[in-house]
Design a protein around this motif. Structure first.
Motif, PDB file in Angstrom:
ATOM      1  N   ALA A 290       0.828  -1.209   0.000  1.00  0.00           N
ATOM      2  CA  ALA A 290       0.000   0.000   0.000  1.00  0.00           C
ATOM      3  C   ALA A 290       0.862   1.259   0.000  1.00  0.00           C
ATOM      4  N   LEU A 291       1.932   1.257   0.815  1.00  0.00           N
ATOM      5  CA  LEU A 291       2.823   2.418   0.845  1.00  0.00           C
ATOM      6  C   LEU A 291       3.568   2.563  -0.474  1.00  0.00           C
ATOM      7  N   GLY A 297       2.753   6.667  -6.848  1.00  0.00           N
ATOM      8  CA  GLY A 297       1.753   7.592  -7.372  1.00  0.00           C
ATOM      9  C   GLY A 297       2.176   9.046  -7.323  1.00  0.00           C
ATOM     10  N   GLY A 298       3.370   9.314  -6.805  1.00  0.00           N
ATOM     11  CA  GLY A 298       3.879  10.685  -6.819  1.00  0.00           C
ATOM     12  C   GLY A 298       4.006  11.330  -5.459  1.00  0.00           C
ATOM     13  N   ALA A 299       3.711  10.616  -4.385  1.00  0.00           N
ATOM     14  CA  ALA A 299       3.851  11.191  -3.050  1.00  0.00           C
ATOM     15  C   ALA A 299       5.312  11.516  -2.763  1.00  0.00           C
ATOM     16  N   GLY A 300       5.557  12.671  -2.146  1.00  0.00           N
ATOM     17  CA  GLY A 300       6.911  13.066  -1.777  1.00  0.00           C
ATOM     18  C   GLY A 300       7.317  12.435  -0.457  1.00  0.00           C
ATOM     19  N   TRP A 301       8.593  12.600  -0.097  1.00  0.00           N
ATOM     20  CA  TRP A 301       9.115  11.995   1.122  1.00  0.00           C
ATOM     21  C   TRP A 301       8.413  12.506   2.386  1.00  0.00           C
ATOM     22  N   PRO A 302       8.140  13.833   2.535  1.00  0.00           N
ATOM     23  CA  PRO A 302       7.404  14.262   3.730  1.00  0.00           C
ATOM     24  C   PRO A 302       6.031  13.598   3.845  1.00  0.00           C
ATOM     25  N   MET A 304       5.208  10.679   2.599  1.00  0.00           N
ATOM     26  CA  MET A 304       5.409   9.270   2.922  1.00  0.00           C
ATOM     27  C   MET A 304       5.749   9.097   4.411  1.00  0.00           C
ATOM     28  N   GLN A 305       6.539  10.001   4.966  1.00  0.00           N
ATOM     29  CA  GLN A 305       6.857   9.922   6.388  1.00  0.00           C
ATOM     30  C   GLN A 305       5.596  10.030   7.232  1.00  0.00           C
ATOM     31  N   ALA A 306       4.702  10.939   6.824  1.00  0.00           N
ATOM     32  CA  ALA A 306       3.451  11.094   7.567  1.00  0.00           C
ATOM     33  C   ALA A 306       2.553   9.871   7.400  1.00  0.00           C
ATOM     34  N   ALA A 307       2.522   9.312   6.179  1.00  0.00           N
ATOM     35  CA  ALA A 307       1.649   8.168   5.912  1.00  0.00           C
ATOM     36  C   ALA A 307       2.158   6.900   6.588  1.00  0.00           C
ATOM     37  N   ALA A 308       3.451   6.833   6.873  1.00  0.00           N
ATOM     38  CA  ALA A 308       4.053   5.614   7.430  1.00  0.00           C
ATOM     39  C   ALA A 308       4.109   5.680   8.949  1.00  0.00           C
ATOM     40  N   ALA A 309       3.004   6.119   9.576  1.00  0.00           N
ATOM     41  CA  ALA A 309       2.986   6.249  11.031  1.00  0.00           C
ATOM     42  C   ALA A 309       3.166   4.908  11.726  1.00  0.00           C
ATOM     43  N   LEU A 353      10.764  -1.158   1.583  1.00  0.00           N
ATOM     44  CA  LEU A 353      10.662  -0.526   0.273  1.00  0.00           C
ATOM     45  C   LEU A 353      11.506   0.737   0.327  1.00  0.00           C
ATOM     46  N   LEU A 354      12.040   1.136  -0.825  1.00  0.00           N
ATOM     47  CA  LEU A 354      12.970   2.260  -0.816  1.00  0.00           C
ATOM     48  C   LEU A 354      13.000   2.968  -2.159  1.00  0.00           C
ATOM     49  N   LYS A 355      13.589   4.168  -2.123  1.00  0.00           N
ATOM     50  CA  LYS A 355      13.816   4.950  -3.343  1.00  0.00           C
ATOM     51  C   LYS A 355      15.241   5.479  -3.302  1.00  0.00           C
ATOM     52  N   VAL A 356      15.974   5.313  -4.396  1.00  0.00           N
ATOM     53  CA  VAL A 356      17.348   5.818  -4.503  1.00  0.00           C
ATOM     54  C   VAL A 356      17.299   7.280  -4.935  1.00  0.00           C
ATOM     55  N   THR A 357      17.897   8.161  -4.123  1.00  0.00           N
ATOM     56  CA  THR A 357      17.873   9.593  -4.424  1.00  0.00           C
ATOM     57  C   THR A 357      19.189  10.112  -4.988  1.00  0.00           C
ATOM     58  N   LYS A 358      20.272   9.352  -4.801  1.00  0.00           N
ATOM     59  CA  LYS A 358      21.569   9.814  -5.314  1.00  0.00           C
ATOM     60  C   LYS A 358      22.507   8.631  -5.451  1.00  0.00           C
TER      61      LYS A 358
END
Length: 631
Positions: A290-291, A297-302, A304-309, A353-358
Motif C-alpha cells: 500500500a505504501l 503515485g507521486g507522493a513526496g518523502w514528507p 510518505m513519512q506522515a503516511a508511514a505512522a 521498500l525504498l527509493k534511490v535519491t543519489k
C-alpha cells in the motif's frame, strides 16, 4: 566456552560498544596511546587508581574530549562553549566509566576469570579491521596496522584480553534483564500516540509591504535600539598553533613506507559506490504494498513519512553496500534505478521498500592520487611520540620572551594574524581564516576576547589536543553606528517589525474566532486552512513547527492554540488523537521492549559497579582531573 566468549565480545551490546571505542580511538588519535597506559605505566600521570589498577591522564583526557564532542554534536552546541557545570558532569560520567572498567578487571582477576588463547585469537581474526578482500584474517593487514599505530602484537593481545575478561564478568549480569509488560505498554502508548490538526499559517514574509517609513520613524527606531545598531569590538591578534594536524604536515614520510601501506590497504585506494536512499520498513507485506503504491503515485518523502505512522521511515545518506543494515536491503538499493520505488522485500526487521535519491559511482585512486592520504595516516601514527616534546619546545620558546614572531620553524606549528570580532568575522563580514576545527576556533576566539591587550602570550591547551598562544596587539572598541551608516539597517528593521505586527494581529483575530466557534473547521470559507495528516512526537513533518508540535501533545482534542515560530504565527485546532495498537507494529513495539530491557540491564550493571566500588574506593587525583577539565 569458545562460543560464549565470542558472543560476549562480537555479539553482545557491551562488546559492540567497546569495539567501536577501540576503533574510534585508534582512528581518531592515530596510535595506541588511548590504551597504552591502562596498565598504569610508572611514568604516566594518573587521575585515578583502583587498587593496583591505574587510569592514566591521557586515557581520561581522550575519553573526556571524545564525549564532549559527542554531546556537542547531539545538542548542536559548541564543545568549547559548554558551561562549566555541564563539563564537570560529563567529566564525572567519563571518569566513572573508566573507574568501573578498572574495578571490573580487578574483580575478574580476583575471581580467576581467564580468557582462553583460542578465544582471543578467534576474536582478533573476526574483526573486519583485519580482514582481506576474501573476508578472512589477513596477516599483512594486521602487521601493517601494527606498524602504522606503532604497537606490538603482544600489546594488542593484552588490550583485547583485558576487555574480554571485563565483559565476561559484566555481561552475564545483563542477560535476562527484561522490562515489565505494563511499563512497555505505557511507554509505547506515549511514544506511538499521534495527533491530527487543522491549521492556518501567517508567515512574516507573506504580509503586505508596509508603507515606507518617514525619517522621523527611522530616527525614533535608531534612538530606541542603540544596542542593535552598533559596530562590534574588533581585535588584532597574532596566533601560534601547534596541533596533531599541523605537526603531521611537517613530518617527512619515506615513499617506501607509503607504498607499503598502499599495498596493505588493497593496492588501489578505491572508494566503493555509495547511494543515498529513502527507506520505509513496514510491519506486513500488505502494508508495504500500500505504501509503495502511494509512493509510486507521486507522493513526496514528507508525505510518505506522515503516511508511514505505523512503519519506520529513515533516510540513509552516502551508504556503501557493506554499511546497509541488512544484506537484503543493500541488494535492493544497489539494484534499483535512481528515482525508482523498489520493494517491498522481506528482511529480518520487516518489509522494506525504498527509493534511490543519489548515486556516487565507485572511484579508484592510483598511488600518486593517494599519497596525501597515506602520508596523513602514517604521520598521525608518529605524532603522539613527538607532540609532547614539541609542546615543551614551544613552551620554552614562548617563555623566552622573544615574541611569537621568533618561534622556530621546525616545531610543526603554524602562525596567523589578523583583525576579527568576537564572532570570528573580519571587518568585511567574512569568516576569519582561523586554523583548526570549529571547537578550536571558538576556543581561540574566547581567549582572544578575554586576554588583555599587551599581555604576554601564554601557551594554552585547546580542544583536539591543540596548544596555542596568542597576543592581542590592538583593540577597536565597539561603537554606535552613525545614523547615516545605519539607515538601511534601520529601514529593514522597521519594515520587518511592521510585518510581524500585521501577522500577529491577523493570527490573534482568527484565534479568537476559532475558540468561539469550536475550531477552525467551523469557520466558513476559511482561506489557507490545512488539514494535517497524523504525526507523532518524533521529527515533525513539513508544515508543523517544533514549537507547534510541542504544545499540540499537551492540549485536548477540540482546543485551539496560537503559536509563534521564527518564521511567523500559526493558529491550529487539535482535531484528533490516535493510539496505535501494538499488534499493528510489532517491529516498533519490540524495538521499544529491547531499549527498555537495555536500560534495566544498564541499571543492574551500575548497581554492581557501585557494589564493587564499596569494597575498594578509588583514589582520585583532583589536580590531574582539573588539568583536563578546567576549573
Amino acid at each position: 566456552m569458545i562460543t560464549y566468549f565470542r558472543h560476549l565480545f562480537v555479539d553482545s551490546w557491551a562488546g559492540r560498544v567497546f569495539a567501536v571505542l577501540i576503533f574510534a580511538a585508534f582512528v581518531l588519535w592515530g596510535v595506541g596511546d588511548f590504551f597504552t597506559k591502562l596498565g598504569g605505566a610508572p611514568d604516566a600521570a594518573t587521575v585515578a587508581a583502583v587498587g593496583d589498577r591505574k587510569i592514566g591522564i591521557d586515557d581520561f583526557n581522550n575519553a573526556f574530549h571524545a564525549q564532549l564532542d559527542q554531546v556537542a554534536q547531539q545538542t548542536g552546541a559548541d564543545a568549547a562553549q559548554l558551561p562549566g557545570p555541564e563539563r564537570a558532569q560529563i567529566a564525572m560520567q567519563v571518569l566513572q566509566g573508566l573507574v568501573s572498567r578498572a574495578e571490573a578487571l580487578r574483580e575478574a582477576t580476583r575471581l580467576g576469570i581467564v580468557v582462553p588463547d583460542d578465544v582471543l585469537r578467534q576474536t582478533i581474526f573476526e574483526l573486519p579491521l583485519f580482514k582481506g578482500r576474501d573476508g578472512r584474517f589477513d596477516r599483512g593487514h594486521f602487521n601493517a596496522w601494527l606498524q602504522q599505530n606503532r604497537l606490538t602484537e603482544a600489546r594488542v593481545l593484552s588490550i583485547f584480553r583485558d576487555d574480554l575478561t571485563a565483559n565476561a564478568l559484566v555481561e552475564p549480569l545483563r542477560v535476562g534483564a527484561r522490562a515489565p509488560a505494563v511499563l512497555v505498554r505505557h511507554a509505547y502508548a506515549f511514544a506511538a500516540q499521534t495527533r491530527t490538526v487543522d491549521l492556518v499559517t501567517f508567515p512574516f514574509v507573506a504580509q503586505p509591504a508596509p508603507a515606507a517609513p518617514d525619517q522621523a520613524t527611522l530616527a525614533r527606531y535608531y534612538d530606541n535600539h542603540p544596542q542593535q545598531l552598533r559596530a562590534p569590538e574588533y581585535r588584532r591578534i597574532k596566533l601560534v598553533l601547534l596541533s596533531p594536524q599541523t605537526l603531521a604536515r611537517s613530518i617527512d614520510i619515506p615513499e617506501a613506507d607509503e607504498r607499503a601501506l598502499f599495498k596493505a590497504q588493497g593496492n588501489s585506494g578505491s572508494v566503493p559506490e555509495k547511494r543515498s536512499v529513502q527507506v520505509i520498513t513496514s510491519p506486513t507485506e500488505a502494508r508495504g504494498q500500500a505504501l509503495a503504491t502511494l509512493w509510486r503515485g507521486g507522493a513526496g518523502w514528507p508525505q510518505m513519512q506522515a503516511a508511514a505512522a505505523d512503519s519506520v521511515p529513515v533516510a540513509l545518506d552516502d551508504a556503501a553496500l557493506a554499511t546497509f543494515p541488512s544484506p537484503e536491503m543493500g541488494r535492493l538499493a544497489f539494484a534499483a534505478r535512481p528515482g525508482e520505488v523498489a520493494g517491498p522485500v522481506k528482511t529480518e526487521t520487516g518489509w522494506v521498500l525504498l527509493k534511490v535519491t543519489k548515486v556516487d559511482p565507485a572511484v579508484t585512486h592510483s598511488f600518486e592520487d593517494s599519497r596525501e592520504t597515506l602520508h596523513d595516516q602514517l604521520a598521525a601514527a608518529r605524532v603522539r611520540d613527538l607532540l609532547a616534546d614539541r609542546v615543551q619546545k614551544l613552551q620554552d620558546a614562548i617563555a623566552g620572551g622573544a615574541g611569537l614572531d621568533q618561534i622556530p620553524g621546525d616545531l610543526g606549528a603554524v602562525a596567523a594574524e589578523g583583525t576579527l570580532d568576537a564572532q570570528g568575522n573580519t571587518r568585511s563580514g567574512t569568516p576569519a581564516p582561523l586554523p583548526g576545527s570549529a571547537a578550536l576556533r571558538q576556543a581561540i576566539l574566547t581567549a582572544a576576547f578575554a586576554q588583555k591587550p599587551g599581555a604576554p602570550p601564554e601557551l594554552k591547551q585547546g580542544p583536539d589536543d591543540a596548544e596555542y598562544a596568542l597576543a592581542v596587539e590592538q583593540v577597536t572598541p565597539a561603537a554606535a553606528l552613525p545614523f547615516a551608516q545605519a539607515q538601511d539597517k534601520v529601514r529593514d528593521a522597521v519594515l520587518a517589525d511592521a510585518r510581524r505586527r500585521e501577522a500577529e494581529q491577523q493570527a490573534a483575530s482568527l484565534f479568537a474566532r476559532a475558540r468561539q466557534a469550536g475550531g477552525l473547521a467551523m469557520l466558513p470559507a476559511l482561506a489557507g486552512l490545512v488539514h494535517e495528516p497524523a504525526f507523532g512526537r518524533g521529527r515533525p513533518p513539513a508544515g508543523i513547527s517544533p514549537q507547534l508540535q510541542q504544545i499540540v501533545f499537551s492540549l485536548p482534542v477540540g482546543q485551539s492554540t496560537m503559536v509563534r515560530d521564527p518564521d511567523g504565527f500559526t493558529v491550529a485546532t487539535i482535531t484528533g488523537q490516535q493510539h496505535p495498537d501494538p499488534s499493528g507494529n510489532r517491529l516498533a513495539y519490540d524495538r521499544l521492549q529491547a531499549n527498555l530491557d537495555g536500560s534495566i540491564a544498564n541499571d543492574i550493571e551500575v548497581t554492581y559497579a557501585t557494589l564493587l566500588r564499596s569494597r575498594k574506593q578509588p583514589s582520585l587525583n583532583a589536580q590531574a582531573i582539573r588539568s583536563v577539565v578546567g576549573p
